[in-house]
Design a protein around this motif. Sequence first.
Motif, PDB file in Angstrom:
ATOM      1  N   LEU A 148     -27.501   9.739  29.956  1.00 39.45           N
ATOM      2  CA  LEU A 148     -26.267   9.744  29.274  1.00 39.45           C
ATOM      3  C   LEU A 148     -25.825   8.788  28.219  1.00 39.45           C
ATOM      4  N   GLY A 149     -26.974   7.684  28.143  1.00 45.47           N
ATOM      5  CA  GLY A 149     -26.723   6.964  26.682  1.00 45.47           C
ATOM      6  C   GLY A 149     -26.015   5.681  27.169  1.00 45.47           C
ATOM      7  N   VAL A 150     -25.883   5.443  28.573  1.00 47.01           N
ATOM      8  CA  VAL A 150     -25.356   4.056  28.968  1.00 47.01           C
ATOM      9  C   VAL A 150     -26.202   2.969  28.766  1.00 47.01           C
ATOM     10  N   LYS A 151     -25.672   1.810  28.118  1.00 53.67           N
ATOM     11  CA  LYS A 151     -26.530   0.720  27.704  1.00 53.67           C
ATOM     12  C   LYS A 151     -26.571  -0.387  28.901  1.00 53.67           C
ATOM     13  N   VAL A 152     -27.962  -0.630  29.295  1.00 52.98           N
ATOM     14  CA  VAL A 152     -28.069  -1.457  30.711  1.00 52.98           C
ATOM     15  C   VAL A 152     -28.947  -2.657  29.965  1.00 52.98           C
ATOM     16  N   GLU A 153     -28.312  -3.826  30.182  1.00 52.36           N
ATOM     17  CA  GLU A 153     -28.910  -5.129  29.811  1.00 52.36           C
ATOM     18  C   GLU A 153     -29.108  -6.106  31.007  1.00 52.36           C
ATOM     19  N   LYS A 154     -30.344  -6.348  31.232  1.00 56.76           N
ATOM     20  CA  LYS A 154     -30.832  -7.398  32.371  1.00 56.76           C
ATOM     21  C   LYS A 154     -30.047  -6.822  33.499  1.00 56.76           C
ATOM     22  N   THR A 155     -30.360  -5.576  33.924  1.00 61.35           N
ATOM     23  CA  THR A 155     -29.849  -4.880  35.124  1.00 61.35           C
ATOM     24  C   THR A 155     -28.581  -4.526  35.242  1.00 61.35           C
ATOM     25  N   HIS A 156     -27.742  -4.882  34.262  1.00 65.09           N
ATOM     26  CA  HIS A 156     -26.046  -4.574  34.240  1.00 65.09           C
ATOM     27  C   HIS A 156     -25.611  -3.928  33.273  1.00 65.09           C
ATOM     28  N   VAL A 157     -24.897  -2.813  33.522  1.00 64.76           N
ATOM     29  CA  VAL A 157     -24.136  -2.025  32.596  1.00 64.76           C
ATOM     30  C   VAL A 157     -23.395  -2.770  31.496  1.00 64.76           C
ATOM     31  N   VAL A 158     -23.582  -2.535  30.463  1.00 67.18           N
ATOM     32  CA  VAL A 158     -22.725  -3.187  29.264  1.00 67.18           C
ATOM     33  C   VAL A 158     -21.463  -2.401  29.044  1.00 67.18           C
ATOM     34  N   THR A 159     -20.233  -3.420  29.113  1.00 65.78           N
ATOM     35  CA  THR A 159     -19.066  -2.583  28.926  1.00 65.78           C
ATOM     36  C   THR A 159     -18.097  -3.491  28.281  1.00 65.78           C
TER      37      THR A 159
ATOM     38  N   LEU B 115     -22.072  -4.792  39.227  1.00 67.59           N
ATOM     39  CA  LEU B 115     -22.607  -3.654  38.235  1.00 67.59           C
ATOM     40  C   LEU B 115     -22.560  -3.911  36.762  1.00 67.59           C
ATOM     41  N   ALA B 116     -21.417  -4.429  36.527  1.00 67.12           N
ATOM     42  CA  ALA B 116     -21.038  -4.798  34.987  1.00 67.12           C
ATOM     43  C   ALA B 116     -21.126  -6.171  34.725  1.00 67.12           C
ATOM     44  N   GLY B 117     -21.705  -7.147  35.644  1.00 68.31           N
ATOM     45  CA  GLY B 117     -22.005  -8.336  35.488  1.00 68.31           C
ATOM     46  C   GLY B 117     -21.148  -9.546  35.941  1.00 68.31           C
ATOM     47  N   ALA B 118     -21.647 -10.732  35.413  1.00 65.31           N
ATOM     48  CA  ALA B 118     -20.619 -11.869  35.907  1.00 65.31           C
ATOM     49  C   ALA B 118     -19.460 -11.951  35.373  1.00 65.31           C
ATOM     50  N   PRO B 119     -18.486 -12.711  36.263  1.00 68.18           N
ATOM     51  CA  PRO B 119     -18.842 -13.269  37.584  1.00 68.18           C
ATOM     52  C   PRO B 119     -18.717 -12.305  38.793  1.00 68.18           C
ATOM     53  N   TRP B 120     -19.633 -12.692  39.714  1.00 63.41           N
ATOM     54  CA  TRP B 120     -20.268 -11.579  40.627  1.00 63.41           C
ATOM     55  C   TRP B 120     -19.269 -11.781  41.781  1.00 63.41           C
TER      56      TRP B 120
ATOM     57  N   ARG C 216     -15.106  -0.067  30.039  1.00 58.58           N
ATOM     58  CA  ARG C 216     -15.655   1.204  29.411  1.00 58.58           C
ATOM     59  C   ARG C 216     -17.125   1.022  28.955  1.00 58.58           C
ATOM     60  N   THR C 217     -17.810   2.125  29.171  1.00 62.27           N
ATOM     61  CA  THR C 217     -19.308   2.057  28.802  1.00 62.27           C
ATOM     62  C   THR C 217     -19.472   2.391  27.574  1.00 62.27           C
ATOM     63  N   GLY C 218     -18.826   2.912  26.650  1.00 60.51           N
ATOM     64  CA  GLY C 218     -19.229   3.574  25.597  1.00 60.51           C
ATOM     65  C   GLY C 218     -19.327   5.000  25.548  1.00 60.51           C
ATOM     66  N   VAL C 219     -19.841   5.434  26.771  1.00 60.65           N
ATOM     67  CA  VAL C 219     -19.764   6.904  27.016  1.00 60.65           C
ATOM     68  C   VAL C 219     -18.426   7.440  27.529  1.00 60.65           C
ATOM     69  N   SER C 220     -17.741   8.120  26.736  1.00 59.19           N
ATOM     70  CA  SER C 220     -16.363   8.611  27.122  1.00 59.19           C
ATOM     71  C   SER C 220     -16.145   9.254  28.570  1.00 59.19           C
TER      72      SER C 220
END
Length: 464
Positions: free
Chosen positions: A283-294, A311-316, A299-303
């Motif tokens: 789908l074109g979702v960007k994942v860095e170090k196992t976490h979705v970039v928002t 899933l979206a990173g720290a703080p967990w 928002r993921t960048g995919v509308s």
Amino acid sequence: MASQTFDMIVIGAGPGGYVAAIRGAQLGLKVAIVEREHMGGICLNWGCIPTKALLRSSEVFHLMQRAGDFGLKADGIGYDLDAVVKRSRGVAKQLNSGIGHLMKKNKITTFMGEATLPAKGRVRVKTDNGTQELEADNIVLATGARARELPGLEADGKHVWTYKHALQPPHMPKSLLVIGSGAIGIEFASFYNTLGADTTVAEVMDRILPVEDAEISAFAKKAFVKQGMTIREKTNVTKLDRGNAGVTAHIEQGGKTETQAFDTVISAVGIVGNTEGLGLEELGVKVEKTHVVTDEYCRTGVSGLYAIGDLAGAPWLAHKASHEGVMVAELIADGQPHSVSPDAIAGCTYCQPQIASVGLTEAQAKEKGFDINVGRFPFIGNGKAIALGEAEGLIKTIFDAKTGALLGAHMVGAEVTELIQGYVVARQLETTEEDLMQTVFPHPTLSEMMHESVLDAYGRAIHV
């Protein structure tokens, strides 16, 4: 097969997902939620809640052993580990069923199964009864995270545990090695140490609890050592040799490697986002170090596609996930969300003594170039703390010397996980030191120390 259409589909029913679903339903959206395992997610079933139930048992056990300090008599003090675990699982089960009730109450359609995203705006759910096709313009990913496993330190459930094994232990550890001293590692170290395990904590960084203020970490370390724990910092566990009776750990410190035997190891070296198998890359979702970039609005960048929580990173943190869930639901429903600032989110660790913090540490404030005023107040100066028999602790506050803004607050001691919210509210309201000084705190309470710490930052403390 015809697709079922919704306004919002949430994937994952943890504290981020189920809260997002409820808020969406409150705002008039037609909502579906997909969960593959447990309503309430890791937090409710295998994390925040059951660990607190375990820690409460160890806290009571610790108090029973101190009965004489309170003029009380208690003979034959002991514990039944199976009963302690059974209570913990019962607490989790009670809350798990409560989430299901909330879904029905809010008319949220629930699907139990494995979700994939075959295309934009579509969710396919593989359930026990076949495959369901769902559609929505807005999809919220709340799939959470799992324990990170390092090569050579993988859990086996027998002598090497993750947090799940530690919550349902196959045996009571006699000699325990905890790898990692974040909140999860320290909480389990505290629990098992209190119940009598000979506990060693190995931390690769230069101090335990590395995300906390250095002064608070040092205070906590001193307390843990006093309780009988062995704390090893700048230490790397490189390998585990497994045998029938336990594990031999290869421990590297200061350029030297030694071996030490333990009957149990708990690995608490961080978490990994659950990004696999969803179809995110396609789908074109960007994942860095196992976490979705928002972005700041998740928002993921995919509308129409959002990611919240672990899933979206720290703080967990569960409360961060919940707040993000509300924000995203409001963004979808009416476009008027309030973004979540990481600096405004408190962290709590439920060891003995408890640790809680919000905002910048002293070192971070200095790194950012602030001219600061720092206040401290010890528990030994507080009447309620002495009456409770909990005179070991510290409250620390950090202010911008120019504006009086509260930059950070850090605590170690009894019940500080409940006290921290006072400073969280103060920061949210953009309170200054003058506002806090003029606030009347009730007596006798532990909260009076919060007032005194503020006063101390400006040379006005009364009781120290």
